[in-house]
Write an enzyme that holds these catalytic residues in place. Structure first.
Site, mmCIF file in Angstrom:
data_model
loop_
_atom_site.group_PDB
_atom_site.id
_atom_site.type_symbol
_atom_site.label_atom_id
_atom_site.label_comp_id
_atom_site.label_asym_id
_atom_site.label_seq_id
_atom_site.Cartn_x
_atom_site.Cartn_y
_atom_site.Cartn_z
ATOM 1 C CB VAL A 138 -48.363 -40.852 -7.172
ATOM 2 C CG1 VAL A 138 -48.041 -40.499 -5.721
ATOM 3 C CG2 VAL A 138 -48.846 -42.299 -7.268
ATOM 4 C CB CYS A 139 -46.855 -36.169 -9.602
ATOM 5 S SG CYS A 139 -45.431 -37.240 -9.869
ATOM 6 N N PRO A 140 -49.851 -35.426 -8.846
ATOM 7 C CG PRO A 140 -51.666 -35.855 -10.262
ATOM 8 C CD PRO A 140 -50.232 -36.210 -10.034
ATOM 9 C CD GLU A 189 -45.959 -37.429 -3.899
ATOM 10 O OE1 GLU A 189 -45.357 -38.045 -3.008
ATOM 11 O OE2 GLU A 189 -45.431 -37.127 -4.995
ATOM 12 C CG LEU A 190 -47.078 -31.632 -6.962
ATOM 13 C CD1 LEU A 190 -46.986 -31.430 -8.467
ATOM 14 C CD2 LEU A 190 -45.941 -30.949 -6.253
#
Length: 187
Positions: free
Chosen positions: A46-48, A50-51
């Site tokens: 999920v992090c990439p 969002e970033l």
């Protein structure tokens, strides 16, 4: 515990930014609007997304005088490796702060106990270093940068127009409210 209307705590860290390692401290966040965008870990799922979404809105935020800082408990070296190996992360132009000691993550109260990872958390900080908005979501719930931009616009409007507030779903240019006795029970 709410951090709203509290001043950020001191920190000093190394970040990966535009191909270089730089030092970032709490002093760098003052004097302008800032977003501190915590996420659990590099090279995850999920992090990439969002970033990358935040990177797509970075230019708009910059035009509004806002600097963005992403933070995870990974090192600045890991941020560079991720930036160099991922097309999504490779488009990031904002500083990616490494917080391997957890100082910043703990200062903002978003360290997952016993895990050494940050929660998904966003903090909007005014030019005096005071937190004006925050959002924390569970592991599987990604954030939306367009909603963050809307909150930035509302926070900047309220700061520039004392005595006015922005109602739900307010967009720039729409009517605001001036709280008064006359409005009680009429909204």
């Amino acid at each position: 515990m709410s951090f709203i209307n509290t001043e950020i705590k001191p920190f000093n860290a190394t970040a990966f930014h535009n191909g270089e390692f730089i030092q970032v401290s709490d002093a760098d966040l003052k004097g302008k609007w800032a977003i501190v965008f915590f996420y659990p870990a590099d090279f995850t799922f999920v992090c990439p997304t969002e970033l990358g979404d935040l990177a797509d809105h970075y230019e708009e935020l910059q035009k509004r005088g806002v600097e963005v800082y992403s933070v995870s408990t990974d090192t600045h070296f890991t941020h560079k490796a991720w930036h160099d190996s991922s097309d999504t992360i490779g488009k990031i132009r904002y500083p990616m702060i490494g917080d391997p000691t957890g100082t910043i993550t703990n200062n903002f109260g978003v360290m997952r106990e016993g895990q050494g990872l940050a929660d998904r958390a966003t903090f909007l900080i005014d030019p005096e270093g005071v937190i004006q908005a925050m959002e924390i979501t569970a592991e599987g719930i990604g954030r939306d940068a367009s909603e963050l931009v809307r909150k930035v616009k509302a926070a900047q409007y309220v700061r520039a127009n004392p005595g006015e507030v922005c109602p739900a779903k307010w967009e720039e240019g729409e009517d605001t409210l001036a709280p008064s006795l006359d409005l009680v029970g009429k909204i």
